[in-house]
Design an enzyme around this catalytic site. Structure first.
Site, PDB file in Angstrom:
ATOM      1  N   CYS A  92       0.852  -1.186   0.000  1.00 55.06           N
ATOM      2  CA  CYS A  92       0.000   0.000   0.000  1.00 55.06           C
ATOM      3  C   CYS A  92       0.888   1.236   0.000  1.00 55.06           C
ATOM      4  CB  CYS A  92      -0.880   0.024   1.227  1.00 55.06           C
ATOM      5  SG  CYS A  92      -1.787  -1.506   1.490  1.00 55.06           S
ATOM      6  N   ARG A 151       1.168   1.953  -6.095  1.00 53.40           N
ATOM      7  CA  ARG A 151       1.402   0.917  -5.083  1.00 53.40           C
ATOM      8  C   ARG A 151       0.132   0.172  -4.677  1.00 53.40           C
ATOM      9  NH1 ARG A 151       6.292   1.737  -2.033  1.00 53.40           N
ATOM     10  NH2 ARG A 151       5.318   0.546  -0.383  1.00 53.40           N
ATOM     11  N   TRP A 186      -3.775  -1.591  -1.186  1.00 54.00           N
ATOM     12  CA  TRP A 186      -3.697  -2.823  -1.976  1.00 54.00           C
ATOM     13  C   TRP A 186      -4.124  -3.904  -1.004  1.00 54.00           C
ATOM     14  CZ3 TRP A 186      -3.091  -4.623  -6.745  1.00 54.00           C
ATOM     15  CH2 TRP A 186      -2.771  -5.961  -6.902  1.00 54.00           C
ATOM     16  N   ASN A 200       0.821  -0.474   6.045  1.00 58.69           N
ATOM     17  CA  ASN A 200       1.192  -1.264   4.880  1.00 58.69           C
ATOM     18  C   ASN A 200       1.853  -2.527   5.417  1.00 58.69           C
ATOM     19  OD1 ASN A 200       2.235  -2.277   2.484  1.00 58.69           O
ATOM     20  ND2 ASN A 200       3.993  -0.881   2.486  1.00 58.69           N
ATOM     21  N   GLY A 201       1.458  -3.700   4.920  1.00 62.41           N
ATOM     22  CA  GLY A 201       2.083  -4.941   5.376  1.00 62.41           C
ATOM     23  C   GLY A 201       1.026  -5.929   5.842  1.00 62.41           C
ATOM     24  N   GLU A 218       8.183 -20.617 -19.764  1.00 62.42           N
ATOM     25  CA  GLU A 218       8.057 -19.289 -19.182  1.00 62.42           C
ATOM     26  C   GLU A 218       9.225 -18.387 -19.593  1.00 62.42           C
ATOM     27  OE1 GLU A 218       5.904 -17.527 -18.002  1.00 62.42           O
ATOM     28  OE2 GLU A 218       6.901 -15.969 -16.838  1.00 62.42           O
ATOM     29  N   LYS A 272       8.710 -14.944 -21.626  1.00 61.75           N
ATOM     30  CA  LYS A 272       9.202 -13.656 -21.125  1.00 61.75           C
ATOM     31  C   LYS A 272      10.030 -12.972 -22.199  1.00 61.75           C
ATOM     32  CE  LYS A 272       7.358 -12.993 -18.544  1.00 61.75           C
ATOM     33  NZ  LYS A 272       6.233 -13.386 -17.737  1.00 61.75           N
ATOM     34  N   GLU A 328       7.874 -11.658 -25.157  1.00 61.56           N
ATOM     35  CA  GLU A 328       7.035 -10.517 -24.776  1.00 61.56           C
ATOM     36  C   GLU A 328       7.796  -9.190 -24.766  1.00 61.56           C
ATOM     37  OE1 GLU A 328       5.479 -12.073 -20.903  1.00 61.56           O
ATOM     38  OE2 GLU A 328       3.640 -11.108 -21.559  1.00 61.56           O
ATOM     39  N   HIS A 340      12.361 -34.430 -32.052  1.00 59.38           N
ATOM     40  CA  HIS A 340      11.177 -34.771 -32.849  1.00 59.38           C
ATOM     41  C   HIS A 340      10.755 -33.632 -33.776  1.00 59.38           C
ATOM     42  CE1 HIS A 340      10.734 -38.513 -30.687  1.00 59.38           C
ATOM     43  NE2 HIS A 340      10.869 -37.851 -29.549  1.00 59.38           N
ATOM     44  N   LYS A 380      -2.251  -5.687 -19.573  1.00 58.41           N
ATOM     45  CA  LYS A 380      -2.003  -6.303 -18.272  1.00 58.41           C
ATOM     46  C   LYS A 380      -3.130  -7.272 -17.902  1.00 58.41           C
ATOM     47  CE  LYS A 380       0.470  -7.052 -14.669  1.00 58.41           C
ATOM     48  NZ  LYS A 380       1.556  -8.006 -14.870  1.00 58.41           N
TER      49      LYS A 380
END
Ligand code: AGP
Length: 609
Positions: free
Chosen positions: A2, A27, A74, A98-99, A482, A486, A489, A505, A604
């Site tokens: 946050c 944030r 958040w 925050n936390g 992955e 990455k 992208e 193959h 996103k």
């Protein structure tokens, strides 16, 4: 993650707080609120959604004062709502946080027994009540905060204000950043320097255990024992945009670096070490539904689907539970044979991906229990599923997913432990051993990040190539997928991930001196097989970039570049390996001058089919 801001000076606090929150909105943005001391009274205003909702509400009134605190949220505990939005109040005290407070349930029960009434579902509200109680016992505001934090377990940055002490703001930190700032005639506190830059560049970073004391005349701190403590003043020369990224050139790099903390946050408060068990009290489906699931299904898209594939290897190897993994857009139309009593895990960073959501709804219709593993609290998937396991990685701004992926894998580790212990497939000792391995991961990831310069030099050697191939076996096969995703992208280089054994193959036809091949070969039981595949590539003159375990020197003579990761179990090496591949892709993208955080054609959240 946050955003916190505090101001005490001579200007109108409301304006400074809103301006600060605007700069902190990256944030977290599911709700926002401020508390301002107006004519000796604390006035609190909160709104759900983006900051502009709060701004609109404040336009309707004249909220004026010279001291206040603000917060942009958040959510981690409690969905986004006005009651859950900060600041939280207890009598004449307000706080923002925050936390994550790990022991909030115990504290809450104790406070309720003492007659405190709770208005929110958050872990934060206990702090407000503890602080008010501590002041009622006769302590000053800083001493009361010191006594309060001694009761808290977890991570926090806290700012507080009390109506009876109008000339002081207080702050505390443990595990979450907090900075104090001072200008000619005012003082500030904030989660990071971003909101302070228009007013001052003279700041002081609090350290874990510090209590910050912020008055119109200056900023000071005391330590855990209540003794004055000196912290260096720092002159900040970042511009505002750099500050938002914490000084990193891109959000993606910042988010890669946040992974050790994100891993800890995903694990935090979710295990009982003594019993070697996961504690998933926050997932609201009946525990035996998970233990006795007929079939476990995992659905997801893109990077989250790769995490799902990791989950399959993990569940099958660690707890001998069969798992089917599907791409959201395929599952929803493929007449999957889901039965009542099956469990479907929907993995998603955003919690809004249309294809995963469609798959999840279909599974629900067929009678499965749906558990979503999502990062965004209150997202559609979280709301529509029977149970939610939040990954608590904080907002992921860069389009390329990094920390959310590792958070999903950690969540799957926890689920595997939970099911394994529940079904007696894992003993208590094995559970503890597994937790030890998981708790070692943040340090291992940190270790990879510290050796970033090696990955940058690999990137410099190959960033002008047009094609890459990534090979891996077992649990490292989805990591190869992955790594390739990455790279494509954020560099626009054509990259494919393959199961190393599949190369012969077909894809082997593509191999020549212009095709760098990334070979994932940590020292596991499949290592000799992967090395044979590496040899097949080398014989055809392809440059080889090998990733192996520390201590392995067998590949030095075979590969063009070797990067080592901490020597750990194959099931866990997926995480440090992934981080190394993220950094490699990042550097290649940056060297090619791509807008790494906003690559072309991507979004996103993909909320269309
Ligand atoms: C990852 O880097 C991507 N941008 C993308 O593949 C993403 O993982 C996918 O769209 C799924 O998103 P979700 O996790 O929010 O559901």
């Amino acid at each position: 993650m946050c955003g916190i801001i505090g101001y005490i000076g001579h200007a109108n606090a409301t304006d400074v707080l809103i301006d600060g929150l605007r700069r902190l909105e990256y944030r977290g943005y599911d709700s926002a609120g401020i508390a301002v001391l107006q004519h000796g009274r604390l006035e609190v205003r909160q709104r759900v959604g983006k900051l502009r909702n709060l701004e609109e509400a404040l336009k309707q009134e004249d909220l004026v004062g010279t001291a206040g605190i603000g917060h942009t949220r958040w959510a981690t505990h409690g969905r986004p709502s006005e009651d859950n939005a900060h600041p939280h109040r207890s009598g004449n005290v307000v706080i923002v946080h925050n936390g994550i407070i790990e022991n909030y349930l115990v504290l809450k029960q104790r406070l309720e027994c003492d007659g405190y009434h709770f208005e929110s579902e958050t872990d934060t509200e206990v702090i407000a009540h503890l602080l008010a109680r501590s002041m009622a016992e006769g302590r000053s505001l800083p001493q009361a905060l010191l006594a309060t934090v001694q009761e808290l377990r977890g991570s926090y940055a806290i700012a507080g204000l009390c109506g009876s002490d109008p000339d002081t703001l207080v702050a505390a930190r443990s595990g979450c950043s907090l900075v104090l700032g001072q200008s000619q005639d005012a003082s500030f506190l904030a989660s990071d320097v971003t909101p302070l830059l228009p007013y001052t560049r003279n700041v002081m970073f609090l350290e874990d255990g510090d209590i910050g004391i912020v008055t119109r005349h200056g900023i000071t701190a005391i330590d855990r024992e209540g003794r004055p403590v000196f912290r260096d003043r720092v002159a900040i020369d970042w511009n505002a945009e750099e500050a938002e990224r914490g000084g990193y050139p891109h959000f993606m790099l910042k988010e890669i670096h946040e992974q050790p903390q994100a891993i800890l946050d995903t694990l935090r408060g979710r295990y009982r070490y003594d019993e070697g068990e996961a504690d998933l009290g926050d997932v609201t489906i009946p525990p035996d539904a998970l233990m006795n699931a007929g079939q476990i299904w995992i659905v997801a898209c893109g990077t989250s689907w790769h995490a799902g594939l990791v989950g399959k290897y993990l569940f099958e190897e660690l707890i001998r539970k069969p798992v089917q993994v599907d791409i959201g857009s395929e599952f929803r139309y493929r007449k999957a044979m889901v039965r009542k009593g099956d469990v479907l895990l929907a993995l998603s960073q955003s919690g809004e991906t249309a294809d995963t959501l469609g798959a999840m709804r279909e599974a629900k219709r067929l009678g499965a229990y749906v558990v979503s593993v999502v990062n965004v609290v209150g997202s559609t998937m979280a709301r529509e599923s029977d149970g939610v396991l939040y990954t608590r990685c904080g907002p992921e701004i860069s389009v390329a997913s990094t920390k959310a992926f590792t958070g999903q894998i950690i969540a799957l580790y926890l689920l595997a432990l939970h099911i394994g212990r529940g079904r007696n497939v894992l003993s208590r000792d094995k559970g503890q051993w597994w937790l030890d391995q998981c708790l070692a991961l943040p340090g291992q990831v940190e270790h990879v990040i510290k050796r970033d310069a090696e990955l940058l030099s690999v990137a410099k050697r190959f960033y002008q190539k047009d094609n890459f191939l990534y090979l891996g076996r077992g649990i490292h096969y989805p990591i190869a997928l992955e790594g390739a995703l990455k790279l494509k992208e954020i560099s626009y280089i054509h990259a494919e991930g393959y199961a190393a054994g599949e190369m012969k193959h077909g894809p082997i036809a593509l191999i020549d001196e212009n095709m760098p091949v990334v070979v994932l070969a940590p020292r596991d039981r499949l290592y000799p097989k992967t090395v044979s595949n590496l040899m097949e590539v080398k014989t055809r003159n392809a440059p080889v970039i090998a990733f192996t375990s520390e201590g392995d020197h067998d590949l030095d003579a075979l590969a063009d570049c070797v990067f080592t990761i901490p020597d750990t179990l194959a099931l866990l090496s997926a995480i440090p390996l992934t981080v190394a591949l993220q950094l490699l892709a990042y550097h290649i993208g940056a060297l090619r001058n791509i807008d790494v955080d906003r690559p072309r054609n991507l979004a996103k959240s993909v909320t269309v089919e």
